[in-house]
Write an enzyme that holds these catalytic residues in place. Structure first.
Site, PDB file in Angstrom:
ATOM      1  N   GLY A 162       0.842  -1.211   0.000  1.00 33.40           N
ATOM      2  CA  GLY A 162       0.000   0.000   0.000  1.00 33.40           C
ATOM      3  C   GLY A 162       0.862   1.239   0.000  1.00 33.40           C
ATOM      4  O   GLY A 162       0.508   2.274   0.565  1.00 33.40           O
TER       5      GLY A 162
ATOM      6  N   ALA B 249       1.603   3.482  -2.046  1.00 37.60           N
ATOM      7  CA  ALA B 249       1.138   4.745  -2.637  1.00 37.60           C
ATOM      8  C   ALA B 249      -0.029   5.349  -1.860  1.00 37.60           C
ATOM      9  O   ALA B 249      -0.547   6.393  -2.235  1.00 37.60           O
ATOM     10  CB  ALA B 249       0.730   4.521  -4.092  1.00 37.60           C
TER      11      ALA B 249
ATOM     12  N   GLN C  12      -2.026   6.795   1.754  1.00 41.28           N
ATOM     13  CA  GLN C  12      -1.671   7.934   2.623  1.00 41.28           C
ATOM     14  C   GLN C  12      -0.757   7.524   3.775  1.00 41.28           C
ATOM     15  O   GLN C  12       0.169   8.263   4.115  1.00 41.28           O
ATOM     16  CB  GLN C  12      -2.882   8.738   3.062  1.00 41.28           C
ATOM     17  CG  GLN C  12      -4.060   7.969   3.594  1.00 41.28           C
ATOM     18  CD  GLN C  12      -4.873   8.813   4.558  1.00 41.28           C
ATOM     19  OE1 GLN C  12      -4.640  10.007   4.711  1.00 41.28           O
ATOM     20  NE2 GLN C  12      -5.810   8.191   5.249  1.00 41.28           N
ATOM     21  N   ILE C  13      -0.940   6.350   4.369  1.00 42.54           N
ATOM     22  CA  ILE C  13       0.018   5.935   5.417  1.00 42.54           C
ATOM     23  C   ILE C  13       1.376   5.681   4.774  1.00 42.54           C
ATOM     24  O   ILE C  13       2.425   6.079   5.305  1.00 42.54           O
ATOM     25  CB  ILE C  13      -0.477   4.682   6.171  1.00 42.54           C
ATOM     26  CG1 ILE C  13      -1.751   5.007   6.950  1.00 42.54           C
ATOM     27  CG2 ILE C  13       0.601   4.158   7.133  1.00 42.54           C
ATOM     28  CD1 ILE C  13      -2.380   3.820   7.669  1.00 42.54           C
ATOM     29  N   GLY C  14       1.367   5.020   3.618  1.00 38.93           N
ATOM     30  CA  GLY C  14       2.622   4.749   2.905  1.00 38.93           C
ATOM     31  C   GLY C  14       3.426   6.025   2.701  1.00 38.93           C
ATOM     32  O   GLY C  14       4.638   6.063   2.933  1.00 38.93           O
TER      33      GLY C  14
ATOM     34  N   ARG D  48     -13.560  -0.439   3.837  1.00 39.46           N
ATOM     35  CA  ARG D  48     -15.000  -0.710   3.744  1.00 39.46           C
ATOM     36  C   ARG D  48     -15.647   0.408   2.914  1.00 39.46           C
ATOM     37  O   ARG D  48     -15.410   1.578   3.147  1.00 39.46           O
ATOM     38  CB  ARG D  48     -15.617  -0.728   5.148  1.00 39.46           C
ATOM     39  CG  ARG D  48     -17.039  -1.269   5.145  1.00 39.46           C
ATOM     40  CD  ARG D  48     -17.765  -0.836   6.396  1.00 39.46           C
ATOM     41  NE  ARG D  48     -17.266  -1.514   7.569  1.00 39.46           N
ATOM     42  CZ  ARG D  48     -17.857  -2.579   8.134  1.00 39.46           C
ATOM     43  NH1 ARG D  48     -18.952  -3.063   7.631  1.00 39.46           N
ATOM     44  NH2 ARG D  48     -17.341  -3.121   9.203  1.00 39.46           N
TER      45      ARG D  48
ATOM     46  N   GLY E 149      -3.039  -2.649   8.006  1.00 41.44           N
ATOM     47  CA  GLY E 149      -4.298  -2.592   7.256  1.00 41.44           C
ATOM     48  C   GLY E 149      -5.429  -3.268   8.020  1.00 41.44           C
ATOM     49  O   GLY E 149      -5.269  -4.366   8.557  1.00 41.44           O
TER      50      GLY E 149
ATOM     51  N   ASP F 114      -3.227   3.099  19.238  1.00 38.60           N
ATOM     52  CA  ASP F 114      -4.169   3.176  20.358  1.00 38.60           C
ATOM     53  C   ASP F 114      -3.404   3.455  21.665  1.00 38.60           C
ATOM     54  O   ASP F 114      -3.843   4.243  22.502  1.00 38.60           O
ATOM     55  CB  ASP F 114      -4.943   1.854  20.470  1.00 38.60           C
ATOM     56  CG  ASP F 114      -5.493   1.430  19.124  1.00 38.60           C
ATOM     57  OD1 ASP F 114      -6.359   2.146  18.605  1.00 38.60           O
ATOM     58  OD2 ASP F 114      -5.024   0.416  18.565  1.00 38.60           O
TER      59      ASP F 114
ATOM     60  N   HIS G 272      -7.894  -4.098  17.555  1.00 34.12           N
ATOM     61  CA  HIS G 272      -7.779  -2.709  17.106  1.00 34.12           C
ATOM     62  C   HIS G 272      -9.127  -2.321  16.496  1.00 34.12           C
ATOM     63  O   HIS G 272      -9.329  -2.360  15.285  1.00 34.12           O
ATOM     64  CB  HIS G 272      -6.660  -2.534  16.078  1.00 34.12           C
ATOM     65  CG  HIS G 272      -6.699  -1.153  15.462  1.00 34.12           C
ATOM     66  ND1 HIS G 272      -6.408  -0.011  16.178  1.00 34.12           N
ATOM     67  CD2 HIS G 272      -7.054  -0.725  14.228  1.00 34.12           C
ATOM     68  CE1 HIS G 272      -6.560   1.044  15.403  1.00 34.12           C
ATOM     69  NE2 HIS G 272      -6.958   0.647  14.213  1.00 34.12           N
TER      70      HIS G 272
HETATM   71  N1  NAD Z   1      -3.913  -0.404  12.845  1.00 36.80           N
HETATM   72  C1  NAD Z   1      -4.075   0.906  12.875  1.00 36.80           C
HETATM   73  O1  NAD Z   1      -3.866   1.535  13.929  1.00 36.80           O
HETATM   74  C2  NAD Z   1      -4.501   1.698  11.660  1.00 36.80           C
HETATM   75  C3  NAD Z   1      -4.529   3.093  11.720  1.00 36.80           C
HETATM   76  C4  NAD Z   1      -4.899   3.812  10.603  1.00 36.80           C
HETATM   77  C5  NAD Z   1      -5.254   3.151   9.436  1.00 36.80           C
HETATM   78  N2  NAD Z   1      -5.244   1.801   9.405  1.00 36.80           N
HETATM   79  C6  NAD Z   1      -5.579   1.057   8.181  1.00 36.80           C
HETATM   80  O2  NAD Z   1      -4.455   1.066   7.309  1.00 36.80           O
HETATM   81  C7  NAD Z   1      -4.899   0.823   5.982  1.00 36.80           C
HETATM   82  C8  NAD Z   1      -4.261   1.791   5.009  1.00 36.80           C
HETATM   83  O3  NAD Z   1      -4.697   3.101   5.282  1.00 36.80           O
HETATM   84  P1  NAD Z   1      -4.387   4.287   4.249  1.00 36.80           P
HETATM   85  O4  NAD Z   1      -4.993   5.493   4.854  1.00 36.80           O
HETATM   86  O5  NAD Z   1      -2.968   4.305   3.845  1.00 36.80           O
HETATM   87  O6  NAD Z   1      -5.284   3.822   3.021  1.00 36.80           O
HETATM   88  P2  NAD Z   1      -5.161   4.288   1.500  1.00 36.80           P
HETATM   89  O7  NAD Z   1      -6.459   3.874   0.860  1.00 36.80           O
HETATM   90  O8  NAD Z   1      -4.704   5.702   1.390  1.00 36.80           O
HETATM   91  O9  NAD Z   1      -3.983   3.381   0.931  1.00 36.80           O
HETATM   92  C9  NAD Z   1      -4.096   2.003   0.811  1.00 36.80           C
HETATM   93  C10 NAD Z   1      -3.207   1.594  -0.339  1.00 36.80           C
HETATM   94  O10 NAD Z   1      -3.196   0.186  -0.387  1.00 36.80           O
HETATM   95  C11 NAD Z   1      -3.117  -0.187  -1.734  1.00 36.80           C
HETATM   96  N3  NAD Z   1      -3.511  -1.583  -1.896  1.00 36.80           N
HETATM   97  C12 NAD Z   1      -4.756  -2.116  -1.974  1.00 36.80           C
HETATM   98  N4  NAD Z   1      -4.691  -3.434  -2.185  1.00 36.80           N
HETATM   99  C13 NAD Z   1      -3.374  -3.761  -2.226  1.00 36.80           C
HETATM  100  C14 NAD Z   1      -2.672  -4.961  -2.428  1.00 36.80           C
HETATM  101  N5  NAD Z   1      -3.311  -6.110  -2.643  1.00 36.80           N
HETATM  102  N6  NAD Z   1      -1.316  -4.925  -2.414  1.00 36.80           N
HETATM  103  C15 NAD Z   1      -0.665  -3.767  -2.213  1.00 36.80           C
HETATM  104  N7  NAD Z   1      -1.277  -2.579  -2.049  1.00 36.80           N
HETATM  105  C16 NAD Z   1      -2.616  -2.584  -2.037  1.00 36.80           C
HETATM  106  C17 NAD Z   1      -4.038   0.808  -2.435  1.00 36.80           C
HETATM  107  O11 NAD Z   1      -3.777   0.892  -3.838  1.00 36.80           O
HETATM  108  C18 NAD Z   1      -3.701   2.099  -1.703  1.00 36.80           C
HETATM  109  O12 NAD Z   1      -2.672   2.820  -2.358  1.00 36.80           O
HETATM  110  C19 NAD Z   1      -6.422   0.884   6.042  1.00 36.80           C
HETATM  111  O13 NAD Z   1      -6.925  -0.447   6.137  1.00 36.80           O
HETATM  112  C20 NAD Z   1      -6.683   1.620   7.340  1.00 36.80           C
HETATM  113  O14 NAD Z   1      -7.971   1.314   7.860  1.00 36.80           O
HETATM  114  C21 NAD Z   1      -4.867   1.055  10.490  1.00 36.80           C
HETATM  115  O1  LMR Z   2      -9.013   3.291   9.339  1.00 37.09           O
HETATM  116  C1  LMR Z   2      -9.757   3.253  10.338  1.00 37.09           C
HETATM  117  O2  LMR Z   2     -10.874   2.687  10.341  1.00 37.09           O
HETATM  118  C2  LMR Z   2      -9.331   3.919  11.621  1.00 37.09           C
HETATM  119  C3  LMR Z   2      -7.946   3.551  12.027  1.00 37.09           C
HETATM  120  O3  LMR Z   2      -7.832   2.185  12.269  1.00 37.09           O
HETATM  121  C4  LMR Z   2      -7.516   4.344  13.237  1.00 37.09           C
HETATM  122  O4  LMR Z   2      -7.489   3.798  14.349  1.00 37.09           O
HETATM  123  O5  LMR Z   2      -7.223   5.539  13.078  1.00 37.09           O
END
Ligand code: NAD
Ligand code: LMR
Length: 329
Positions: free
Chosen positions: A12, A14, A16-18, A93, A131, A160, A188
Site C-alpha cells: 500500500g 502509494a 496515505q500511510i505509505g 470498507r 491494514g 491506540d 484494534h
Molecule cells: N492499525 C491501525 O492503527 C490503523 C490506523 C490507521 C489506518 N489503518 C488502516 O491502514 C490501511 C491503510 O490506510 P491508508 O490510509 O494508507 O489507506 P489508502 O487507501 O490511502 O492506501 C491504501 C493503499 O493500499 C493499496 N492496496 C490495496 N490493495 C493492495 C494490495 N493487494 N497490495 C498492495 N497494495 C494494495 C491501495 O492501492 C492504496 O494505495 C487501512 O486499512 C486503514 O484502515 C490502520
Molecule cells: O481506518 C480506520 O478505520 C481507523 C484507524 O484504524 C484508526 O485507528 O485511526
C-alpha cells in the site's frame, strides 16, 4: 563501515500511510541511524505510477541510509528476502459493504501476501499488519505462512497505546514520558480496552492518580477506542501520519527493546495468557528484547477490566469464525 542493508517491504506504498511512512523508514527512524535500508514497495497495478512518484521523492531526499528502492505489483518479488514487512495496503470498507464482504476482500489480499512471505521472505522476517481489520488480517497472513514462526506476525495497536498516553497525560497534568505500563487489550477496533490499572504516572498508580472511574468509563475509554472514527469524521480520511508514526514505534521497539520497567502494546499471537484463546492475534502488554517479544505475565485483572477484555476478545473470536467460514484460515 555501513552494514548490509535490511530489506523493508511496504504494501500500500502509494496510500496515505505509505506516504507518511516511507520517508521515516528511509531516514533511519525505523531501524536506527546505523542501519541502511533497501525499500520494496508493493502496490496494485493501477497505483504503480503513484508509487514511482513517491520513489522519485525518496531519491530527492538523498537519504544516506537508503540503499535502493524496488517497486512492484508482484507479492513474490516484494517479499523476496524481506526482513521487515509492513502490511499497510488493505481494502477499505465502502458503502453497502457488509462485514463479511470486507473480511473476504481482505482475505484476497492477506492470504496471498502471507503465502509470499512464507515462500520468499528472509528467515528472520518480522511482520507488522496495519491494514484493517488488522488483527484478523494478521491471522489470515499467519495461517498462510506455516513455515514462519507464529510470533513473527503482529498487528498494530501502538497507535491506540499512543492515543491513550496522551489522554492520560492530559488528565493528570503529567508528560507522556512520565507514564509507564499502559496496556491496550484485544482488537484494534472500538471494542479495544485501554487499561490504566497497572500503569504509573510519575511513579504513582495511574488509576489512583486519576481517582475518577466515571472519567475512565465514560471519557477515557471511549475517546481512545473511537479516536479512529473521530479522525475520519474530522479529516475526511483515516489517520495517516499518526498511524505511520505508530508503525515506526512498533517496529523500533520490537527491534531495539522496551525500556527497563516499562512495556508496550502489541497485538501478538496468544499463548492462552489472560484467558485469551490460543492462536488469536490480540493486543497484550508486551516487553521486547533482542528482537523478540514476551507477553507480560502475572497481572491481576480486576472486575472493571475483565468484562472489557472479554468483550474485545469475543469480537476477535467472531472474526476468526467468520474468516474460517470463508476458508481464509
Ligand atoms: N492499525 C491501525 O492503527 C490503523 C490506523 C490507521 C489506518 N489503518 C488502516 O491502514 C490501511 C491503510 O490506510 P491508508 O490510509 O494508507 O489507506 P489508502 O487507501 O490511502 O492506501 C491504501 C493503499 O493500499 C493499496 N492496496 C490495496 N490493495 C493492495 C494490495 N493487494 N497490495 C498492495 N497494495 C494494495 C491501495 O492501492 C492504496 O494505495 C487501512 O486499512 C486503514 O484502515 C490502520
Ligand atoms: O481506518 C480506520 O478505520 C481507523 C484507524 O484504524 C484508526 O485507528 O485511526
Amino acid at each position: 563501515m555501513p552494514r548490509t542493508p535490511v530489506t523493508v517491504t511496504v504494501t500500500g506504498a502509494a496510500g496515505q500511510i505509505g506516504y507518511a511512512l516511507l520517508f521515516r523508514v528511509a531516514s533511519g527512524q525505523l531501524l536506527g541511524p546505523d542501519t541502511p535500508v533497501r525499500l520494496r514497495l508493493l502496490e496494485i497495478t493501477p497505483a504503480l505510477s503513484a508509487a514511482e512518484g513517491t520513489a522519485m521523492e525518496l531519491d530527492d531526499c538523498a537519504f544516506p541510509l537508503l540503499a535502493g528502492i524496488d517497486i512492484t505489483d508482484d507479492p513474490a518479488t516484494a517479499f523476496d528476502g524481506t526482513n521487515v514487512a509492513l502490511l499497510v495496503g488493505a481494502r477499505p470498507r465502502t458503502k453497502g459493504m457488509e462485514r463479511g464482504d470486507l473480511l473476504e476482500a481482505n482475505g484476497g489480499i492477506f492470504k496471498p501476501q502471507g503465502r509470499a512471505i512464507n515462500d520468499h521472505a528472509a528467515d528472520d522476517v518480522k511482520v507488522l499488519v496495519v491494514g484493517n481489520p488488522a488483527n484478523t488480517n494478521a491471522l489470515i497472513a499467519r495461517a498462510a505462512a506455516p513455515d514462519v514462526p507464529a510470533e513473527r506476525f503482529t498487528a498494530m495497536t501502538r497507535l491506540d497505546h499512543n492515543r491513550a498516553l496522551t489522554q492520560l497525560a492530559r488528565k493528570t497534568g503529567a508528560s507522556v514520558s512520565d507514564i509507564r505500563r499502559l496496556t491496550i487489550w484485544g482488537n484494534h477496533s472500538a471494542t479495544q480496552y485501554p487499561d490504566i490499572f497497572h500503569a504509573e504516572v510519575a511513579g504513582k498508580n495511574a488509576a489512583e492518580a486519576v481517582g475518577d472511574e466515571t472519567w475512565l468509563a465514560e471519557e477515557f475509554i471511549p475517546t481512545v477506542a473511537k479516536r479512529g472514527a473521530a479522525i475520519i469524521e474530522a479529516r475526511g480520511a483515516s489517520s495517516a501520519a499518526s498511524a505511520a508514526n505508530a508503525a515506526v514505534d512498533h517496529v523500533h521497539t520490537w527491534v531495539h527493546g522496551t525500556p527497563e520497567g516499562d512495556w508496550t502494546s502489541m497485538a501478538v499471537v496468544s499463548d492462552g495468557s489472560y484467558g485469551v484463546p490460543e492462536g488469536l492475534i490480540s493486543s497484550f502488554p508486551v516487553t521486547t528484547a533482542n528482537g523478540s517479544w514476551q507477553i507480560v505475565q502475572g497481572l491481576e485483572i480486576n472486575e472493571f477490566s475483565r468484562p472489557r477484555i472479554d468483550a474485545s476478545v469475543q469480537e476477535l473470536i467472531d472474526e476468526r469464525e467468520a474468516v474460517s467460514g470463508l476458508g481464509l484460515i
